[in-house]
Structures are given as structure tokens and as C-alpha cells.
Design a protein around this motif. Sequence first.
Motif, PDB file in Angstrom:
ATOM      1  N   HIS A   1       0.819  -1.217   0.000  1.00  0.00           N
ATOM      2  CA  HIS A   1       0.000   0.000   0.000  1.00  0.00           C
ATOM      3  C   HIS A   1       0.850   1.263   0.000  1.00  0.00           C
ATOM      4  O   HIS A   1       0.322   2.347  -0.280  1.00  0.00           O
ATOM      5  CB  HIS A   1      -0.949  -0.020   1.198  1.00  0.00           C
ATOM      6  CG  HIS A   1      -2.018  -1.061   1.061  1.00  0.00           C
ATOM      7  ND1 HIS A   1      -3.146  -0.876   0.310  1.00  0.00           N
ATOM      8  CD2 HIS A   1      -2.104  -2.343   1.577  1.00  0.00           C
ATOM      9  CE1 HIS A   1      -3.899  -1.972   0.352  1.00  0.00           C
ATOM     10  NE2 HIS A   1      -3.284  -2.874   1.120  1.00  0.00           N
ATOM     11  N   ALA A   7      -0.282  -5.597  -6.884  1.00  0.00           N
ATOM     12  CA  ALA A   7      -1.092  -6.603  -6.181  1.00  0.00           C
ATOM     13  C   ALA A   7      -0.206  -7.764  -5.806  1.00  0.00           C
ATOM     14  O   ALA A   7       0.857  -7.977  -6.403  1.00  0.00           O
ATOM     15  CB  ALA A   7      -2.250  -7.068  -7.065  1.00  0.00           C
ATOM     16  N   ASP A  27      -3.906  -9.519  -2.002  1.00  0.00           N
ATOM     17  CA  ASP A  27      -4.135  -8.124  -1.621  1.00  0.00           C
ATOM     18  C   ASP A  27      -3.857  -7.241  -2.833  1.00  0.00           C
ATOM     19  O   ASP A  27      -3.065  -7.595  -3.727  1.00  0.00           O
ATOM     20  CB  ASP A  27      -3.218  -7.726  -0.459  1.00  0.00           C
ATOM     21  CG  ASP A  27      -3.718  -6.468   0.261  1.00  0.00           C
ATOM     22  OD1 ASP A  27      -4.783  -5.943  -0.154  1.00  0.00           O
ATOM     23  OD2 ASP A  27      -3.043  -6.029   1.196  1.00  0.00           O
ATOM     24  N   ILE A  28      -4.499  -6.080  -2.897  1.00  0.00           N
ATOM     25  CA  ILE A  28      -4.229  -5.097  -3.945  1.00  0.00           C
ATOM     26  C   ILE A  28      -4.189  -3.728  -3.301  1.00  0.00           C
ATOM     27  O   ILE A  28      -4.841  -3.487  -2.278  1.00  0.00           O
ATOM     28  CB  ILE A  28      -5.299  -5.115  -5.060  1.00  0.00           C
ATOM     29  CG1 ILE A  28      -6.681  -4.760  -4.503  1.00  0.00           C
ATOM     30  CG2 ILE A  28      -5.351  -6.456  -5.763  1.00  0.00           C
ATOM     31  CD1 ILE A  28      -7.738  -4.628  -5.568  1.00  0.00           C
ATOM     32  N   ASN A  29      -3.410  -2.808  -3.874  1.00  0.00           N
ATOM     33  CA  ASN A  29      -3.407  -1.449  -3.332  1.00  0.00           C
ATOM     34  C   ASN A  29      -4.434  -0.593  -4.070  1.00  0.00           C
ATOM     35  O   ASN A  29      -5.048  -1.039  -5.056  1.00  0.00           O
ATOM     36  CB  ASN A  29      -2.004  -0.832  -3.350  1.00  0.00           C
ATOM     37  CG  ASN A  29      -1.469  -0.643  -4.767  1.00  0.00           C
ATOM     38  OD1 ASN A  29      -2.218  -0.709  -5.744  1.00  0.00           O
ATOM     39  ND2 ASN A  29      -0.172  -0.419  -4.874  1.00  0.00           N
ATOM     40  N   GLU A  30      -4.581   0.632  -3.611  1.00  0.00           N
ATOM     41  CA  GLU A  30      -5.641   1.493  -4.163  1.00  0.00           C
ATOM     42  C   GLU A  30      -5.367   1.853  -5.625  1.00  0.00           C
ATOM     43  O   GLU A  30      -6.298   1.984  -6.418  1.00  0.00           O
ATOM     44  CB  GLU A  30      -5.765   2.764  -3.311  1.00  0.00           C
ATOM     45  CG  GLU A  30      -7.018   3.571  -3.579  1.00  0.00           C
ATOM     46  CD  GLU A  30      -8.286   2.769  -3.341  1.00  0.00           C
ATOM     47  OE1 GLU A  30      -9.282   2.998  -4.071  1.00  0.00           O
ATOM     48  OE2 GLU A  30      -8.293   1.898  -2.442  1.00  0.00           O
ATOM     49  N   ARG A  76      -6.540  -1.017  -7.684  1.00  0.00           N
ATOM     50  CA  ARG A  76      -7.997  -1.089  -7.732  1.00  0.00           C
ATOM     51  C   ARG A  76      -8.562  -0.020  -8.673  1.00  0.00           C
ATOM     52  O   ARG A  76      -9.456  -0.286  -9.485  1.00  0.00           O
ATOM     53  CB  ARG A  76      -8.571  -0.904  -6.325  1.00  0.00           C
ATOM     54  CG  ARG A  76     -10.103  -0.894  -6.298  1.00  0.00           C
ATOM     55  CD  ARG A  76     -10.641  -0.870  -4.890  1.00  0.00           C
ATOM     56  NE  ARG A  76     -10.561  -2.191  -4.261  1.00  0.00           N
ATOM     57  CZ  ARG A  76      -9.676  -2.540  -3.335  1.00  0.00           C
ATOM     58  NH1 ARG A  76      -8.781  -1.672  -2.925  1.00  0.00           N
ATOM     59  NH2 ARG A  76      -9.671  -3.751  -2.818  1.00  0.00           N
ATOM     60  N   LYS A  77      -8.023   1.178  -8.623  1.00  0.00           N
ATOM     61  CA  LYS A  77      -8.509   2.272  -9.474  1.00  0.00           C
ATOM     62  C   LYS A  77      -8.243   1.967 -10.948  1.00  0.00           C
ATOM     63  O   LYS A  77      -9.117   2.137 -11.794  1.00  0.00           O
ATOM     64  CB  LYS A  77      -7.818   3.576  -9.068  1.00  0.00           C
ATOM     65  CG  LYS A  77      -8.295   4.786  -9.855  1.00  0.00           C
ATOM     66  CD  LYS A  77      -7.592   6.048  -9.376  1.00  0.00           C
ATOM     67  CE  LYS A  77      -8.057   7.254 -10.198  1.00  0.00           C
ATOM     68  NZ  LYS A  77      -7.362   8.502  -9.782  1.00  0.00           N
ATOM     69  N   LEU A 118      -7.777  -0.945 -12.251  1.00  0.00           N
ATOM     70  CA  LEU A 118      -8.556  -2.118 -12.630  1.00  0.00           C
ATOM     71  C   LEU A 118      -9.986  -1.734 -12.985  1.00  0.00           C
ATOM     72  O   LEU A 118     -10.536  -2.184 -13.991  1.00  0.00           O
ATOM     73  CB  LEU A 118      -8.547  -3.120 -11.475  1.00  0.00           C
ATOM     74  CG  LEU A 118      -9.081  -4.527 -11.764  1.00  0.00           C
ATOM     75  CD1 LEU A 118      -8.117  -5.269 -12.679  1.00  0.00           C
ATOM     76  CD2 LEU A 118      -9.267  -5.282 -10.466  1.00  0.00           C
ATOM     77  N   MET A 119     -10.574  -0.882 -12.191  1.00  0.00           N
ATOM     78  CA  MET A 119     -11.967  -0.528 -12.404  1.00  0.00           C
ATOM     79  C   MET A 119     -12.137   0.401 -13.600  1.00  0.00           C
ATOM     80  O   MET A 119     -13.215   0.470 -14.192  1.00  0.00           O
ATOM     81  CB  MET A 119     -12.553   0.121 -11.148  1.00  0.00           C
ATOM     82  CG  MET A 119     -12.606  -0.814  -9.932  1.00  0.00           C
ATOM     83  SD  MET A 119     -13.373  -2.417 -10.313  1.00  0.00           S
ATOM     84  CE  MET A 119     -15.028  -1.910 -10.737  1.00  0.00           C
ATOM     85  N   SER A 177     -17.669  -6.055 -12.249  1.00  0.00           N
ATOM     86  CA  SER A 177     -17.184  -5.966 -10.875  1.00  0.00           C
ATOM     87  C   SER A 177     -15.702  -6.301 -10.858  1.00  0.00           C
ATOM     88  O   SER A 177     -15.154  -6.856 -11.810  1.00  0.00           O
ATOM     89  CB  SER A 177     -17.938  -6.951  -9.983  1.00  0.00           C
ATOM     90  OG  SER A 177     -17.606  -8.287 -10.334  1.00  0.00           O
ATOM     91  N   GLU A 178     -15.080  -5.964  -9.751  1.00  0.00           N
ATOM     92  CA  GLU A 178     -13.651  -6.246  -9.578  1.00  0.00           C
ATOM     93  C   GLU A 178     -13.380  -7.734  -9.760  1.00  0.00           C
ATOM     94  O   GLU A 178     -12.432  -8.133 -10.452  1.00  0.00           O
ATOM     95  CB  GLU A 178     -13.234  -5.768  -8.189  1.00  0.00           C
ATOM     96  CG  GLU A 178     -11.779  -5.984  -7.856  1.00  0.00           C
ATOM     97  CD  GLU A 178     -11.478  -5.492  -6.448  1.00  0.00           C
ATOM     98  OE1 GLU A 178     -10.858  -6.266  -5.694  1.00  0.00           O
ATOM     99  OE2 GLU A 178     -11.886  -4.355  -6.113  1.00  0.00           O
TER     100      GLU A 178
END
Length: 575
Positions: free
Chosen positions: A28, A35, A48-51, A54-55, A57-58, A65-66
Motif C-alpha cells: 500500500h 497486487a 491483496d491489492i493497493n488502491e 484497484r482504481k 482495474l476498475m 465488478s472487480e
Amino acid sequence: MQLARPISNVPAREAKIPETRDDGLLLHALPLAAAIVGLREGNLWVHDINEHFRKTLMEMNSEESELQIFKRHAAGPLGDFLHAYLQDPMNAQDESQATDGEGLNQRFFTFKLAPLDPAADGSPRCLVSLVDRTMEKRAERHLRAERLRDSLTGLPNRLSFAESIADLAEGEKTDYAVMVVDILRFSRINESIGSLAGDELLITFARRLMSTLRSGDLLARTGGNEFGLLIKARQGASDALRAAERIQAQLADPFKLSELEIRVDCGIGIALVDADSHAEELFRNAQFAVKQAKQQGRPNIYEPREASAARRRFSLETELRRALDRDELELAFQPLVDLRSGEVTGFEALSRWHHEDRGPINPCEFIPVAEESGLIIELGRWALCKAAETLSRWDKQAGQKLPLQVGVNMSAIQMARDNIAHTVQEALSCSGLGGDRMILELTESAIVQDPGRATRVFEALKGLEATVAMDDFGTGYSSLAYLQRLPIDVLKIDQSFVRAMHQDADSIAIVRAILSLADALGMKTTAEGIESLELATTLAALGCSTGQGFHFARALSPDDALAYWDNRRGKGLAG
């Protein structure tokens, strides 16, 4: 404890797997999308993935969905890439490219992997970093599009055109033809109306060409005033020629630029695509055909034999330049015979080239090459010096000044570009001869191209006391006014008239007319191509001064020429 999620084709389930706190803190804290992914019981797991991850990816697809995104990629090449690395990180690739989406929304990513300590249950793990390269790729695409586009017309450029031809060749499509259309005299048009109007003409010309295209055809601007077309030609040459005629018809109407109307002619060259075609070779073949089209005044299809001859000419140019540098050429001398006394009055010096590999090369082959390449100037200078040197050597061998002249041909190109009078003066100075021993033979075309320069050159030559002869008289387009105004001493009657005298009434009438004209202007005459005693006698009776031809002798080596002069003394015309 972290929540680990499987991303395989099996239904998702949750399992608690012990992880070190340091891994999570590091993940993080990273400034890039990252990830931690592992492999457990044959399934990929996201630990685990960091923010940032996630951003990113989306942003790939906001409608999924993720977990759906994870599972979709896990089932594809990316999943195979992760599987291979986690199973054998020492021997597997640690970097891979991936795309997501299509068309304008397509995104590009680079995945990089780094090993991590196993999870608490001993299953392998790795750090996955994700680099979004979408903007970079889009910039590359934009630059490539610009690199493949002509900025003036918006058409594909030559590089793009070559790639399109290459794609055809790789696809083994042979029902196409490469066509090159060249605007004739464009530089003169550009100079006359200005570059801006010239650009407007090119744009309008391109639009006209575009209107001739059929489905599947391609148009490109491949040069300043040159356009390339890739056209369907299912019936080969006939289809291609019909397309060329269609293009010519479309371009026939004048182009309106401001208040001007300009009629534009073009040369069209065609090369048919075949199974052994290479893109650059096809394009060069079409360009070669354009040159032939300009000479012939009609669309031309590339012929390998013509190209082979062109390559031979190019090869000859290189070898001729080398031969001149090495002084490998020779002069042969054809006798000039007084048609009344039969005495030899002089010789015409003719260039001869015996190639060490190819053997004798005909002057009809290498002289045009010399003229086209500009080597004719060097060749002409060499011939002048060599001829004067030979005549001087004959004088020394005979122990006296011989009653002989030597004639040397001067090319129209040499007269236009060289200082002939200075070159003659140098040859005379080096040999010790007087100008009265030299005959300079120039063709009618040399006069017609630049009458003013011809007058200055002729007067300068007369200032050196040299004899000036007009070669091949009757085959060119000289005005009778030139004959009256220029200081010409001898008219040489072309052999085409002389050889036909006894079979063609028109030819003998032409010869009579030339002889009468020369007599009225106080000029002497020389008949070329005398191949029989009958011709020699007839010409003598008509009042021709001298003659040359196979009846007397072919071109001889310097020693044989001197011996020929000595043997003919006092033997008359038949001797």
C-alpha cells in the motif's frame, strides 16, 4: 490476517491465509498499481491489492465488478502468464503485455512480476505491478499515422504505400497492379504559378485521382508530383490498361486554379503483382515503366527485358567511367577518300571499347550511355587529345608533315556544357599540330538546341583554323539560315541517303539537292556509307568531294591506318 480471493474458473470462495504485515504495508506504500497474487491448489489467488491497482482495474471496464475482471483475465493469456511464473519463477518470463477493450476504448498494460516469500501455507506468491501504457500507445499510434500520411493531400505516403504492397505480397494476392502516375512538367508549372498554386494543383489532382478509384483500390502520394495506386486487376494487363485509360480521361479536362486553366499531362507506369513480388521492387518497376511511358506518350506496363537493358546501361556507365580513368579505350580510324583522285585526305577517329570480360562493346551502346551520364564530355576530350596525338606520331614516323586531317565527333551535350574551343586548343598544344589538321564534326541537333552558342563555338573553332563539318546532314531539323550564317566548311551526307541512291529515286534526289546546296554555299561534301565502287563513281560524277565507307575500308588501328594511306597513294578511286 488478510482476505484472499481465488480468481480461477471455479466459483469464488473466501479463505483466511496468514500473511506478514510487512508485505501489506509495502504494497500500500508503493506509488504504482500493484497486487500480491499467489497460486493455491492450482488456482490463482489475489491476496491483496493497493488502491492504485484497484482504481486502474476498475477503469478497464466500469460495467464489470472487480471479481469479474479478475476472473476474465485469469482465464486468458494473463492467467497463463501468472501460472507459469508462480510454478517456476526462475525459468518463466516476468513481463507481459495485455490489452482490454476494443476500438477507441482499448487500453494497453504492462504486467511485471517479482517473487515474494511463500504464503503461510507454503503456496507461492509474487508481486504484480501494473503499468497503464494506454496514453503512450495512443501517442505512438498517432505518430505512426502522421508518419504514414502525406501532410498536403492527407493521402497515405510512400512508406504507407510500400507497406500496403508488402501486405498484398505476403497474402499472396496476385490480382492487383501497382500504378505510378507522374505529373509531367510540374516543376515548370510550379515555377510559373508559384508554390501555393502548385500545392493547390496537387490537391485537386489527388481528388481527381480519388474519383477514379474502385472498391479495394488504394491511392497514395509517393513523391513531389508522383502518386501511387494499388488497383485490382483480375484480368491482368488488360484491366490495368483500362484503369490507366480511365485515369487519363478523368485528368483530360483543364484544372481551374484561381483565374487560370491548366491542362496537365501525366505519365502512367504499371507493374503487375505476381507470386514472387517484393514491395520495393514492384514500386521501382512501376517507376521504371513511368519513364518509358513518358518517352512513348502512353501508359506503359513494366517489361523485365527493358529493365534488364536499363540495368546493363547503368552497369556500363560505371564501367565506362572506370575505363576512361584507366585509359582502356582506343581510337580506330576510317579513311576519308578524295572521290576524284582516290587519295586518302584524312581519317575520322572513332571510339572503340574492348571490355576485358564482355569483349567489344558497340559504340551505338556505350555512346548513348556516355551522353546520358555526362561522361561524353570526358570521352570527347579524350578522343580529341588521342586523335591529335596519333596524327602527330604519324608525322614523326613519316619524317614529314603528312597531307592528312583527322576528324573527331563532338556531341551536342559536349558543345552545350564544355568549352570546346579551349579543349581543341589544349589538344593542339599538346600534340604540336596546327588547327588546319583537325576536323570537328557536329550534328544538326547541336546547332538547333542553342543556335547562339553554336555560332560562338563555330567562330572560335575557325579562329583556330580548324575545319568544321556538319555530320549526318539531312536527318535533323536545321534551318537553311544556319548554313548561310555559320562558318561551316563541310556537309557530311548521311549514309541512309547514300546507301539507297541506286534503289530509291527520292534518295538520289536528296543527295543531288545537298550537293547543289553545298556548291552554292562554297562548302565541300563528304558522303558516308559508300559500300561499292558504283556508289563511289556516281557520287564523284555528281560532284561529291570525299567519301568514306566499307568499300574503301572499315575503321583501322592507328598503324594499319597509316599503312593504308601509304598503300593507296597513286592508285585511283578503284584501288
